[in-house]
Design an enzyme around this catalytic site. Structure first.
Site, PDB file in Angstrom:
ATOM      1  N   LYS A   1      -0.190 -50.116 -13.064  1.00  0.00           N
ATOM      2  CA  LYS A   1      -0.063 -51.047 -14.192  1.00  0.00           C
ATOM      3  C   LYS A   1      -0.483 -50.365 -15.501  1.00  0.00           C
ATOM      4  O   LYS A   1       0.143 -50.569 -16.544  1.00  0.00           O
ATOM      5  CB  LYS A   1      -0.890 -52.299 -13.920  1.00  0.00           C
ATOM      6  CG  LYS A   1      -0.317 -53.095 -12.731  1.00  0.00           C
ATOM      7  CD  LYS A   1      -1.297 -54.116 -12.195  1.00  0.00           C
ATOM      8  CE  LYS A   1      -0.716 -54.903 -11.036  1.00  0.00           C
ATOM      9  NZ  LYS A   1      -1.728 -55.683 -10.299  1.00  0.00           N
TER      10      LYS A   1
ATOM     11  N   GLU B   1       8.354 -58.103 -16.654  1.00  0.00           N
ATOM     12  CA  GLU B   1       7.119 -58.785 -17.068  1.00  0.00           C
ATOM     13  C   GLU B   1       6.176 -59.023 -15.890  1.00  0.00           C
ATOM     14  O   GLU B   1       4.954 -58.918 -16.008  1.00  0.00           O
ATOM     15  CB  GLU B   1       7.490 -60.135 -17.717  1.00  0.00           C
ATOM     16  CG  GLU B   1       6.331 -60.884 -18.307  1.00  0.00           C
ATOM     17  CD  GLU B   1       5.680 -60.162 -19.477  1.00  0.00           C
ATOM     18  OE1 GLU B   1       6.278 -60.080 -20.544  1.00  0.00           O
ATOM     19  OE2 GLU B   1       4.558 -59.654 -19.290  1.00  0.00           O
TER      20      GLU B   1
ATOM     21  N   GLU C   1      -2.856 -56.322  -1.796  1.00  0.00           N
ATOM     22  CA  GLU C   1      -1.636 -55.614  -1.393  1.00  0.00           C
ATOM     23  C   GLU C   1      -1.601 -55.497   0.131  1.00  0.00           C
ATOM     24  O   GLU C   1      -2.652 -55.590   0.788  1.00  0.00           O
ATOM     25  CB  GLU C   1      -1.623 -54.201  -1.989  1.00  0.00           C
ATOM     26  CG  GLU C   1      -1.589 -54.151  -3.491  1.00  0.00           C
ATOM     27  CD  GLU C   1      -0.329 -54.753  -4.075  1.00  0.00           C
ATOM     28  OE1 GLU C   1       0.772 -54.341  -3.704  1.00  0.00           O
ATOM     29  OE2 GLU C   1      -0.458 -55.680  -4.900  1.00  0.00           O
TER      30      GLU C   1
HETATM   31  N1  HSE Z   1      -2.720 -56.826  -5.385  1.00  0.00           N
HETATM   32  C1  HSE Z   1      -2.496 -57.169  -6.745  1.00  0.00           C
HETATM   33  C2  HSE Z   1      -3.805 -57.689  -7.315  1.00  0.00           C
HETATM   34  C3  HSE Z   1      -1.398 -58.187  -6.838  1.00  0.00           C
HETATM   35  O1  HSE Z   1      -4.760 -57.880  -6.556  1.00  0.00           O
HETATM   36  O2  HSE Z   1      -3.888 -57.865  -8.511  1.00  0.00           O
HETATM   37  C4  HSE Z   1      -0.767 -58.318  -8.179  1.00  0.00           C
HETATM   38  O3  HSE Z   1      -0.141 -57.170  -8.633  1.00  0.00           O
END
Ligand code: HSE
Length: 438
Positions: A206, A130, A191
């Site tokens: 995603k 999740e 990130e």
């Molecule tokens: N780097 C990702 C963002 C973190 O900015 O949404 C969450 O996956």
């Protein structure tokens, strides 16, 4: 009956620290609801010296993941180290050793999910993920369970908080891309390598996960169209405002008969669209099921405690199965793994949508008609034109929006336009999602 579920955590970073904190803060509440205690037996990380601001009982910390993977008492392995390797090897070993797994590792699942899910399925092991999409937002469970009776007609989602933060700030407060990116990095949700955020790589991971759940299949990342936000200028943001739009990095999945249209790119959406109001670093999902109609999910897509909440939600789900002596009740990708096939994607060139073009053209009589002529010959119908300012010798921006046009035709037309002697530089293209522009 077993009344203690032993957990092993691999990766004591931000989210791992959140998991420890949340267990300490809400452990009793969770135990009361679950009817069993969650015991964090071991935590593995290469750095067990640095203070994370949480106290951990002696003997819990280890630098060896094997202390978790080979411990027969550990029931669930929580992988929060990120990256492809050794995370992949650790998860495979956990599965091999009959341990259930929770992970937030979107990059790993997007690239190696097929292998991991198949291995887990063979051994009757649960994999909870999740936290891999939308941080705290229960989008995986919503698609896999709550909307199981629906055909998913479409998903439009904001899944990268960093990009959303940058675009929101540039829109509402002004500022250059680079300055706002630095701010986002200092807030801690970018990130480690920010190109993953700004070039749409994280968001594509995603989208790939959402596609596999929504359309019961696997996708290859290279088959999905991806554009990040690094080319968006203050000028485009200003023109978007003038046209009544906001620019968002949108992940889109749309059912087109037997094919699925899937793409990730900056998109202009009308100000009254629900996703236009998802700002700062928030994430959101607008899902349309054929029975449910619109479902909207909104929340923190990253961060220590919100993501820890999603991780422990999965841990409790798996623990409930363990307490009942079952596993694999909900297949990781909705269908039984044997039924998983490749998703039939609509070729990107066949996508039909609305467009914003910003041409840099010499301000001279006849220029507009040459551009419009090429668009017309390629079946592209203009909806609006803006040209401002006069420059005798330099280039001026000419902005056009279009009615529905085909991507293949658009690319062909822009190739021709960009070769005109009166056009200086590459034309900027941003796709538009606007039901009023059909
Ligand atoms: N780097 C990702 C963002 C973190 O900015 O949404 C969450 O996956």
């Amino acid at each position: 009956m077993k009344r203690v579920i032993n957990l092993g955590l691999i990766g004591f970073g931000t989210i791992g620290t959140g998991v420890v904190r949340l267990l300490q803060a809400n452990g009793e509440l969770i135990a009361e609801r679950l009817g069993a205690k969650l015991n964090l037996k071991r935590i593995a990380d290469l750095d067990i010296v640095r203070s994370r601001g949480v106290s951990v009982p002696e003997g819990v910390l280890t630098t060896r993941a094997d202390d978790i993977l080979n411990d027969p008492e550990i029931d669930i392995v929580i992988e929060l180290m990120g990256g492809y390797e050794p995370a992949r090897t650790f998860i495979l070993k956990a599965i091999d050793n009959n341990k259930h797994v929770c992970t937030a590792n979107k990059a790993l699942l997007a690239a190696h999910g097929d292998e991991l899910f198949k291995s887990a399925n063979k051994k009757g092991i649960n994999i909870g993920f999740e936290a891999s999409v939308g941080g705290t937002i229960p989008v995986i469970k919503t698609i896999k369970e709550s909307l199981i009776a629906n055909r998913i007609e479409s998903i439009a989602a904001i899944v990268n908080g960093t990009s959303n933060y940058i675009l929101s700030k540039m829109t509402d407060e002004g500022g250059s891309f680079q300055d706002v990116l630095k701010e986002a990095q200092s807030l801690g949700f970018a990130e480690a390598d920010p190109t993953f955020d700004i070039e749409g790589i994280d968001a594509l991971h995603k989208l790939a996960i959402l596609l596999s759940l929504s359309y019961g299949g696997k996708v290859h990342l290279n088959d999905l169209h991806r554009e990040g936000i690094s080319t968006i200028t203050e000028q485009d943001i200003a023109f978007a405002k003038e046209l009544g739009y906001r620019i968002k990095l949108l992940a889109l999945a749309i059912r087109r008969g037997r094919k699925i249209e899937a793409r990730l790119h900056p998109t202009m959406i009308p100000l009254d669209h629900i996703l236009a109001n998802v700002n700062s670093n928030f994430n959101a999902f607008h899902i349309i099921g054929n029975a449910s109609d619109s479902v909207f999910l909104y929340g923190q897509g990253a961060g220590m405690m919100p993501t820890a909440s999603a991780v422990l939600g999965d841990v409790v789900d798996i623990s409930r199965d363990l307490l009942k002596g079952i596993a694999g009740r909900v297949p990781p990708r909705v269908l039984d793994e044997e039924k998983i096939q490749e998703i039939a994607l609509l070729p990107f060139a066949d996508v039909t949508t609305n467009y914003y073009f910003r041409f840099s053209a010499v301000d001279r009589p006849g220029v507009l008609s040459r551009i419009a002529g090429i668009l017309g010959k390629n079946n592209i119908s203009i909806a609006a034109v803006i040209q401002k300012g006069r420059k005798e010798n330099g280039a001026v921006p000419i902005v056009m929006t279009t009615y529905k046009a085909r991507e293949r035709d658009v690319q062909k037309a822009l190739g021709q336009i960009d070769r005109l002697d009166v056009v200086m530089g590459k034309t900027m293209l941003i796709r538009i999602e606007d039901k009023k522009l059909s």
